[in-house]
Design a protein around this motif. Structure first.
Motif, PDB file in Angstrom:
ATOM      1  N   LYS A  37       6.187  -1.469  -2.468  1.00 51.62           N
ATOM      2  CA  LYS A  37       6.589  -0.754  -1.265  1.00 51.62           C
ATOM      3  C   LYS A  37       5.393  -0.498  -0.345  1.00 51.62           C
ATOM      4  O   LYS A  37       4.306  -0.142  -0.785  1.00 51.62           O
ATOM      5  CB  LYS A  37       7.227   0.586  -1.631  1.00 51.62           C
ATOM      6  N   ILE A  38       5.625  -0.702   0.944  1.00 53.28           N
ATOM      7  CA  ILE A  38       4.738  -0.235   2.014  1.00 53.28           C
ATOM      8  C   ILE A  38       5.613   0.649   2.884  1.00 53.28           C
ATOM      9  O   ILE A  38       6.405   0.159   3.692  1.00 53.28           O
ATOM     10  CB  ILE A  38       4.156  -1.393   2.862  1.00 53.28           C
ATOM     11  N   GLY A  39       5.531   1.948   2.703  1.00 53.12           N
ATOM     12  CA  GLY A  39       6.484   2.841   3.359  1.00 53.12           C
ATOM     13  C   GLY A  39       7.857   2.665   2.739  1.00 53.12           C
ATOM     14  O   GLY A  39       8.002   2.555   1.515  1.00 53.12           O
ATOM     15  N   LYS A  40       8.897   2.559   3.571  1.00 56.93           N
ATOM     16  CA  LYS A  40      10.262   2.432   3.068  1.00 56.93           C
ATOM     17  C   LYS A  40      10.649   0.993   2.785  1.00 56.93           C
ATOM     18  O   LYS A  40      11.726   0.743   2.224  1.00 56.93           O
ATOM     19  CB  LYS A  40      11.237   3.045   4.080  1.00 56.93           C
ATOM     20  N   ASN A  41       9.805   0.060   3.187  1.00 60.59           N
ATOM     21  CA  ASN A  41      10.119  -1.355   3.016  1.00 60.59           C
ATOM     22  C   ASN A  41       9.175  -1.964   1.980  1.00 60.59           C
ATOM     23  O   ASN A  41       8.230  -1.331   1.529  1.00 60.59           O
ATOM     24  CB  ASN A  41       9.992  -2.084   4.357  1.00 60.59           C
ATOM     25  N   THR A  42       9.428  -3.206   1.600  1.00 60.67           N
ATOM     26  CA  THR A  42       8.546  -3.931   0.702  1.00 60.67           C
ATOM     27  C   THR A  42       7.678  -4.902   1.506  1.00 60.67           C
ATOM     28  O   THR A  42       7.958  -5.170   2.684  1.00 60.67           O
ATOM     29  CB  THR A  42       9.358  -4.729  -0.327  1.00 60.67           C
ATOM     30  N   ILE A  43       6.649  -5.447   0.866  1.00 58.50           N
ATOM     31  CA  ILE A  43       5.802  -6.432   1.535  1.00 58.50           C
ATOM     32  C   ILE A  43       6.653  -7.616   1.988  1.00 58.50           C
ATOM     33  O   ILE A  43       6.607  -8.027   3.155  1.00 58.50           O
ATOM     34  CB  ILE A  43       4.683  -6.910   0.588  1.00 58.50           C
ATOM     35  N   LEU A  44       7.451  -8.160   1.077  1.00 56.15           N
ATOM     36  CA  LEU A  44       8.288  -9.300   1.408  1.00 56.15           C
ATOM     37  C   LEU A  44       9.377  -8.926   2.401  1.00 56.15           C
ATOM     38  O   LEU A  44       9.706  -9.714   3.299  1.00 56.15           O
ATOM     39  CB  LEU A  44       8.906  -9.881   0.135  1.00 56.15           C
TER      40      LEU A  44
ATOM     41  N   LYS B 194      -2.437   2.756   5.880  1.00 58.91           N
ATOM     42  CA  LYS B 194      -2.459   2.343   7.291  1.00 58.91           C
ATOM     43  C   LYS B 194      -1.069   2.116   7.861  1.00 58.91           C
ATOM     44  O   LYS B 194      -0.790   2.442   9.017  1.00 58.91           O
ATOM     45  CB  LYS B 194      -3.274   1.053   7.457  1.00 58.91           C
ATOM     46  N   PHE B 195      -0.171   1.514   7.048  1.00 56.41           N
ATOM     47  CA  PHE B 195       1.088   1.042   7.595  1.00 56.41           C
ATOM     48  C   PHE B 195       2.331   1.675   6.960  1.00 56.41           C
ATOM     49  O   PHE B 195       3.448   1.337   7.323  1.00 56.41           O
ATOM     50  CB  PHE B 195       1.183  -0.487   7.427  1.00 56.41           C
ATOM     51  N   GLY B 196       2.126   2.589   6.034  1.00 59.43           N
ATOM     52  CA  GLY B 196       3.251   3.175   5.310  1.00 59.43           C
ATOM     53  C   GLY B 196       4.174   4.016   6.145  1.00 59.43           C
ATOM     54  O   GLY B 196       5.297   4.279   5.748  1.00 59.43           O
ATOM     55  N   LYS B 197       3.735   4.426   7.320  1.00 60.35           N
ATOM     56  CA  LYS B 197       4.586   5.254   8.179  1.00 60.35           C
ATOM     57  C   LYS B 197       5.347   4.422   9.213  1.00 60.35           C
ATOM     58  O   LYS B 197       6.129   4.959   9.976  1.00 60.35           O
ATOM     59  CB  LYS B 197       3.734   6.325   8.888  1.00 60.35           C
ATOM     60  N   GLU B 198       5.070   3.113   9.240  1.00 56.24           N
ATOM     61  CA  GLU B 198       5.739   2.264  10.227  1.00 56.24           C
ATOM     62  C   GLU B 198       7.153   1.906   9.789  1.00 56.24           C
ATOM     63  O   GLU B 198       7.425   1.753   8.623  1.00 56.24           O
ATOM     64  CB  GLU B 198       4.930   0.966  10.436  1.00 56.24           C
TER      65      GLU B 198
END
Length: 246
Positions: A27-34, A242-246
């Motif tokens: 997970k990166i924020g609410k989404n996954t890398i893929l 850096k990007f978890g809130k996007e």
């Protein structure tokens, strides 16, 4: 055009996080890398299917993830390459060939590695390939020689036609580095299918790009923005910060 995602992998520098879990689904924020990558690619009109090739250990995890509520309009197919250990892995090139045979693919291909965050749209890359009418790779300027020595490096002419490519050169001939994103046109698929039997390396996706550069005309699209390669535990946590809130 088929979007083939190379997601299989065993060797990792992310420790316990990916010992029994695929890195692309972190997970990166609410989404996954893929998931972030497919959100972009799914909007490209030329793409008609997403094909994700993975090993047997992780195939069921990708299937469960696929069956969650996603808003993608194109079908997602998980291909299990049947391997369960680092010692028996097929390698990225053979995984691509396995997926092509399994899905009986005879179409243009967008081939991507699944562990990057991108700050541009693949639409630009697809448009570039359509304009050139050739199979294509991506490239970006890399001023640090030490980093060029750890990646593929291409020489280009004024029209961005690839004149030559070297893998991990000790003395790089340019500052154009090659990330793991490629377009192989239908007219070149016979070369792809027979690449390994004709001497192409199996392990890294860049092996195939290098082989193709030597056997057909290819162009390189200079990336219009950067990418974030999640290759270690440190870079993963940096991406989350850096990007978890996007």
């Amino acid at each position: 055009m088929k979007n083939i995602v190379i997601a299989a992998g065993y060797a990792t520098r992310l420790g316990e996080l990916t010992r029994n879990f695929p890195k692309p689904l972190l997970k990166i924020g609410k989404n996954t890398i893929l998931g972030r990558m497919l959100d972009d690619i799914d909007g490209i009109a030329d793409i008609d299917e997403h094909i994700i090739i993975t090993n047997h250990r992780f195939a069921h995890i990708f299937e469960e993830w696929k069956n969650e509520n996603h808003s993608w309009t194109k079908p997602v197919t998980i291909v299990d390459d049947g391997t369960e250990t680092n010692e028996t892995r097929l390698g990225a090139v053979c995984d691509l060939l396995f997926a092509m045979e399994k899905r009986r693919i005879d179409d243009d291909l967008l081939v991507v590695a699944a562990d990057n965050l991108l700050f541009f749209s693949f639409q630009e890359f697809v448009d570039f390939a359509k304009e050139k009418g050739t199979s294509c790779i991506m490239c970006h300027e890399q001023p640090e020689v030490a980093k060029l020595q750890r990646t593929g490096v291409v020489e280009l002419d004024a029209d961005h036609r690839v004149l030559g490519m070297e893998e991990k050169p000790q003395v790089p001939k340019s500052h154009w580095a090659v990330p793991p994103f490629y377009i192989y046109l239908r007219k070149d698929l016979d070369l792809v299918r027979h690449s390994v039997e004709n001497g192409c390396g199996k392990d890294a996706p860049g092996n195939l790009a290098h082989f193709m550069v030597e056997h057909t005309t290819m162009h390189a699209w200079p990336m219009t923005a950067g990418r974030f390669d999640i290759g270690s535990l440190d870079t993963y946590y940096e991406a989350v910060e850096k990007f978890g809130k996007e």
